[in-house]
Each structure stands twice: as structure tokens, then as C-alpha cells.
Write an enzyme that holds these catalytic residues in place. Structure first.
Site, PDB file in Angstrom:
ATOM      1  N   TYR A 352      16.976   1.421   5.406  1.00 23.94           N
ATOM      2  CA  TYR A 352      16.275   2.649   5.012  1.00 23.94           C
ATOM      3  C   TYR A 352      16.452   2.834   3.504  1.00 23.94           C
ATOM      4  CZ  TYR A 352      14.732   7.577   5.746  1.00 23.94           C
ATOM      5  OH  TYR A 352      14.053   8.775   5.726  1.00 23.94           O
ATOM      6  N   CYS A 353      15.329   2.968   2.786  1.00 22.30           N
ATOM      7  CA  CYS A 353      15.326   3.260   1.360  1.00 22.30           C
ATOM      8  C   CYS A 353      16.141   2.207   0.603  1.00 22.30           C
ATOM      9  CB  CYS A 353      15.811   4.683   1.121  1.00 22.30           C
ATOM     10  SG  CYS A 353      15.554   5.285  -0.574  1.00 22.30           S
ATOM     11  N   VAL A 354      17.114   2.623  -0.221  1.00 25.24           N
ATOM     12  CA  VAL A 354      17.889   1.649  -0.984  1.00 25.24           C
ATOM     13  C   VAL A 354      18.716   0.766  -0.053  1.00 25.24           C
ATOM     14  CG1 VAL A 354      19.836   3.221  -1.360  1.00 25.24           C
ATOM     15  CG2 VAL A 354      19.456   1.359  -2.940  1.00 25.24           C
ATOM     16  N   GLY A 356      17.515  -0.469   2.594  1.00 27.77           N
ATOM     17  CA  GLY A 356      16.563  -1.534   2.897  1.00 27.77           C
ATOM     18  C   GLY A 356      16.434  -2.530   1.760  1.00 27.77           C
TER      19      GLY A 356
END
Length: 616
Positions: A352-354, A356
Site C-alpha cells: 500500500y502506497c510507499v 507498495g
């Protein structure tokens, strides 16, 4: 008009007429009834404001806090001076710009006078939520202020857009800074120019301002000399009690994370466990806010054996922990734990987000090391190419990164409040100024809201980790170019050939959909691109039973997002079931439900202790 400034600016049904023959009753709420009480409360408000000033000054006088406000203000002045220089360098150009503004204001004045002296048509309220009160349209004074603000705002933004000779980064910064200034100067942010606050002040004889200034002093004290803007009633939630409640155990911990396994709720589970790698900017329980909103619980209920990385809230001891540390002591450590707990060496992973971005880079490293434990990867609002990274790029250029690194060198980390402010500044009219008005002008305590509690529960960033992220992602974009060096190896996303489920959200202000889409072509395998409605959080945390928003699926993600979308199919509701079907398409093999931890000795109950550590 962007700011609800014109006569056709948005619509919301109302019953107001024009200004002709104003009912005296409409003026009555603005007339002070008890001047003595108002005077006394204004004095009390000033006293509380003095306490707020003292709370701000005290840590500076003790040498506990060094102001860095001058740096961004200097940058703002420097950037906007380039806009001013362009318009002022040519007298003719300058006169034309001033004439446009004056003409707009004179025209507004003429319309306002006409409406006062005639039976004007009823006017709709603007779509802008800042101007939702009826008196922004019905009252001549406030209506004029609203429209004048819109005219000046549109004029200022046009000056930035039409200025020539600016590089793309400088123009982007100028647009961003202009929006910040305009948001701050909105008439809705001041007592005398906000009809609702004005009426409340008269009705309460200024008691609202006393309460507001008291809250301001408390919030500055809570922030250790900086304003810690309260967005939710933080006393109503306790982690592990009424938020982050899904049952599970902490199986293992390293210096950078704890690994949590959640208890099975089905008789059989998918053979491949699911590892979730959340961002370390804020905390993982955004995916476990409550049983009704929890992606973690929902995944468990579908038969996933869910493991989550809960990142440490770093302090000076973690200053040297970099991306390799987070890859090795975070992702690889979690994979080792999963193998020990389940005996499985094939895993589905979610980033998720950073989280990821780190996961994608780690997968590229794994490809070089022939580590094939992760067999599919799902990326939630994740950027791997930062070409179109949006407004956060405003905060990242060489001088700003050097300044951040210098501050982190003193403490070993970046304080969580700095990132929280940066995220709030992406949407100031939603995440900053409504709370300033509600808390400090209306004197109203914010209500309890789990998502805003999570948003306020910020985390610090380890110095080496954050420096690597800023330089390799936002500044130099090395991952997309195949130039990122991780664990001594130059990694390339083309080496990542496992199936990818790449989710973007249409209104994302942190990882813009265009940016996520653009990154699809960097992977070496098949990429399934899905676009969800709403934004960075609500577009991800969207349980199926809520029947909210929509999502789009379509052809291969290539070319431009604006060309892909017309070819895509729109589906109502949540993308979660679609993702689960995609996971099962990779491998639907099921086994009997697993005992949490297997033969391992567990450390503590979920959600663990790392997530409870608060950033001061």
C-alpha cells in the site's frame, strides 16, 4: 469559476430571493445584544490567545525547538517573486493584468448594487462547501465578499498559468503556493467575514472565541510548541479496543517491524498466505479501522491467512535504517516468519502506497537473487514511476531535500507532524481550514471519527530510509529508470514477471491515478490495472456491503489513462470481490484452517506494541 465566485458558480437548491426589500429580521442575528458580555469574552479570548503564544514561545526560549518556518516562507517568496517579476517587467503587461482585476471587481460592484435596488432572481448557493451558509448569497455584504474573493483568486491563478519563462517545477510550486495563500485568505476563515461564525459570536457574546482560543493553546502545547491541529476527538478511540480489533497474534519482531498473523475465521483457507506491506507513513490499521470497514477482517473471512507488517515508529536508534533494512528486516523477515508459521514458501503479497513502492523494489531485488517466494503482488495506490507524482513533488528539490536531511541528522528521524502537514496541505480547504474555523473560531470540539483519528496518529521517518525515498523516488526517479541500487545491486522492474494487480483511485492526491497507470508498463509480467472511485483512503477502504463508489476494469494499461478510461467497464460498488477473484485465479487451492503461529511461540496479541507507540 473555480471558487464559487460567479453568478453560475455551482448549485444547491435554496429559497432565497434577491436583496431588494431586505427583511430586518435577516439583519437581527448580526446585531450585538449584550456589548458588555461580548467585551468581557473578547478580553478572555485575548488572554487565552496569550497562553497560546506562550505555549509557542516556551520551547523556543528553552532551546528545545528550532524554527524552520523561514525556509519554506523564503522559498514561497522566491517562487512567487518570479511571477511578479514577469508581470511587472513589462509596463503594458502589468497594466493589462491590473485592468482585468479592476474590471472584474467593478463589474461585481455594479451587479451587487443592481441586486440591492431591484427584484433579482433567486440565487443558488455555490458548490464550494466553504460557502454553504445561505447568507453567503442572501446577505449583500457576504455575497460581495464571496464573489470578490473568487474574482481575485481566479485572477491570481491566471497570473501563474500565463507567466512565461518558468520551468515546469517552478510553475508547479507557484501554483501550489498560490493555492495555499488563497485558501488561507478565504473570507470563510475570519470571524468578521464568515456569516455563520459572526452570528455564533453575537449569539454567544464571544464565548465561542474564548473556547476556541483555549483549544488553540491546548493544541500548541500538545504539539510541543507547534500547532497540532485536532481533527477528531482523540479520547474516544483506543488501539486494540475499539479500533484495530481483528483477532490475531504478533509472531515475531525485528528492529524495524512486528509481524502479525490474524486468526482464521473459515474452516478452509487459501494455501498461499497473504502478506500485507503497509506504508510506514501513518500506521497499518487504516486497513483495520473497525469490523465493518476492515479490509484485513474481510480478507480473513474470504479464507486468506493474513499476515501484516507493523512498522516500528522510529527514533534516533533507527537513524541508519535505510531501504535495504526495511526490505531485509521487514519484507524478507516477514516472509521467513510466514514460512516458519505455515510451512508455505509461496505467498501473495499486497503493498500500500510507499509500502507498495518498497515491495516492488524488493521484488526486483528478489528476481536477481532468484527468490521466488512472492508469487503474485497487489499494489494499492502505489507509485513506481514518479514522473506524474502530483503536488508532493513541490516539497522535493535538491535544496529542500538537503534541508530535510540536515534536520534529520540532528534527531535521526523526520518528525511525523512534518509529513502530516504536507499531506494536509494537498487539500487545505478540506483538511486544514475547516478545522481551524470549527475549532478556534466556533469553539466546537471535533467529533469522533476513526479515519481522522488514524490520520492524526502520525509516525516518524528514519533518517536514512526517508532520505533514500526522497532522492531515489521523488527527486531522481531511479526505480522507473532501472537505476535504483538496493543491497549493492542495480534493480529493474522489468525483472518482476509475476502477476500484478495494480489499483489506482480516481481522486487520489497522494498517488495520482495518472502516475499509478503510467507505472504499469515498467513491470516485466502481466499487469491488471483497476481504477477505483474516490481517493487515496476511501477508494481503498471500501467494503462491499457499503455499496459505495465504483471501479473500472479494462484493456491492458498502455498509452494514457484518459484514453484507457473510455474503453473500460464501470462496475458499481467495491473492487474487493474482483480482487479476491483475481487472487483465486492465480491459485485457488485450499487447505484446512491454520492455527495462528503454528508451532511458534507468539509474542503478544494483535495489533501489537509497535503500533501503539505515538509520535510526540
Amino acid at each position: 469559476m473555480k471558487h464559487g465566485s460567479g453568478e453560475n458558480a455551482g448549485s444547491r437548491e435554496g429559497t432565497a430571493g434577491g436583496f431588494h426589500g431586505i427583511d430586518p429580521k435577516a439583519i437581527e442575528p448580526y446585531i450585538v445584544k449584550d456589548p458588555q458580555a461580548l467585551t468581557m469574552n473578547l478580553a478572555r479570548a485575548v488572554e487565552q490567545a496569550g497562553k497560546a503564544a506562550s505555549a509557542w514561545l516556551a520551547p523556543r526560549e528553552r532551546g528545545e525547538k528550532t524554527d524552520v518556518l523561514a525556509e519554506p516562507l523564503l522559498d514561497l517568496v522566491k517562487v512567487l517573486s518570479k511571477i511578479s517579476e514577469y508581470w511587472m517587467s513589462d509596463p503594458r503587461r502589468s497594466v493589462e493584468a491590473q485592468t482585468q482585476l479592476i474590471a472584474g471587481l467593478v463589474s461585481l460592484w455594479a451587479r451587487s448594487v443592481d441586486r440591492i435596488n431591484s427584484e433579482a432572481e433567486p440565487q443558488p448557493l455555490p458548490a464550494d462547501k466553504r460557502f454553504a451558509d445561505r447568507d453567503w448569497v442572501d446577505n449583500p455584504f457576504f455575497d460581495f465578499l464571496r464573489q470578490a474573493y473568487g474574482i481575485v483568486s481566479d485572477w491570481a491563478e491566471r497570473l501563474v498559468e500565463e507567466a512565461e519563462g518558468l520551468d515546469a517545477h517552478t510553475r508547479h510550486k507557484a501554483q501550489f503556493y498560490t493555492r495555499q495563500v488563497l485558501s488561507a485568505l478565504s473570507p470563510s476563515n475570519f470571524v468578521a467575514t464568515n456569516p455563520q461564525v459572526y452570528r455564533e459570536t453575537v449569539a454567544q457574546s464571544g464565548a465561542n472565541l474564548v473556547a476556541g482560543m483555549r483549544m488553540l493553546a491546548e493544541d500548541i502545547a500538545a504539539g510541543g510548541g507547534e500547532l497540532k491541529l485536532r481533527q477528531s476527538d482523540m479520547t474516544k478511540f483506543a488501539i486494540g479496543e475499539n479500533i484495530a480489533m481483528t483477532p490475531g497474534k504478533v509472531l515475531a519482531q525485528s528492529e524495524v517491524c512486528q509481524v502479525i498473523q490474524y486468526d482464521a475465521s473459515t474452516e478452509t483457507v487459501l494455501k498461499r498466505p497473504l502478506l500485507i506491506c503497509p506504508p510506514w507513513i501513518n500506521k497499518f490499521y487504516v486497513l483495520d479501522l473497525n469490523p465493518q470497514k476492515s479490509f484485513i477482517k474481510w480478507a480473513v473471512d474470504q479464507g486468506h491467512t493474513v499476515f501484516v507488517i507493523s512498522w516500528v515508529n522510529p527514533d534516533k536508534r533507527h537513524a541508519a535504517k535505510d531501504w535495504e533494512s526495511y526490505a531485509r528486516e521487514g519484507i524478507d523477515f516477514a516472509l521467513d516468519t510466514i514460512a516458519q508459521a505455515t510451512g508455505e514458501d509461496e505467498v501473495n503479497a499486497v503493498g500500500y502506497c510507499v509500502g507498495g513502492t518498497l515491495l516492488a523494489a524488493t521484488l526486483a531485488l528478489h528476481a536477481q537473487e532468484n527468490d521466488r517466494r512472492i508469487r503474485s503482488v497487489t499494489l494499492f495506490t502505489t507509485q513506481v514511476d514518479f514522473t506524474y507524482a502530483g503536488d508532493l513533488k513541490v516539497f522535493v528539490d535538491e535544496p529542500q531535500v538537503r534541508a530535510i536531511e540536515a534536520r534529520m541528522a540532528e534527531t535521526g528521524y523526520l518528525d511525523g507532524s512534518k509529513m502530516a502537514l504536507a499531506f494536509n496541505m494537498l487539500r487545505p480547504t478540506e483538511l486544514i481550514w475547516p478545522y481551524v474555523v470549527n475549532n478556534y473560531l466556533k469553539g466546537v470540539e471535533p467529533s469522533a471519527f476513526d479515519l481522522l483519528f488514524w490520520n492524526a496518529d502520525s509516525t516518524r521517518m528514519a533518517a536514512a530510509n526517508h532520505s533514500f525515498y526522497l532522492r531515489n523516488c521523488y527527486l531522481n526517479n531511479t526505480l522507473s529508470r532501472g537505476e535504483m541500487v538496493l543491497a549493492g545491486k542495480t534493480v529493474s522492474l522489468k525483472d518482476v514477471t509475476i502477476p500484478v494487480y495494480n489499483l489506482a483511485t480516481r481522486e487520489d492526491h497522494i498517488a495520482p491515478a495518472k502516475s499509478v497507470f503510467h507505472g504499469c508498463g515498467l513491470f516485466g509480467g502481466e499487469v491488471t490495472f483497476v481504477l477505483s472511485g474516490s481517493g487515496h483512503i476511501a477508494g481503498v477502504v471500501n467494503p462491499p456491503d457499503k455499496r459505495k463508489y465504483q471501479f473500472w476494469t479494462g484493456p491492458k494499461a498502455e498509452g494514457a489513462l484518459e484514453d484507457w478510461l473510455p474503453q473500460a467497464d464501470e462496475h458499481p460498488g467495491s473492487w474487493w470481490p474482483h480482487w479476491h477473484q483475481w487472487i483465486e485465479a492465480q491459485d485457488a487451492t485450499r487447505v484446512p484452517a491454520r492455527r495462528t503461529g503454528g508451532s511458534m511461540n507468539t509474542l503478544e496479541e494483535a495489533p501489537g506494541s509497535y503500533v501503539r507507540t505515538r509520535a510526540s
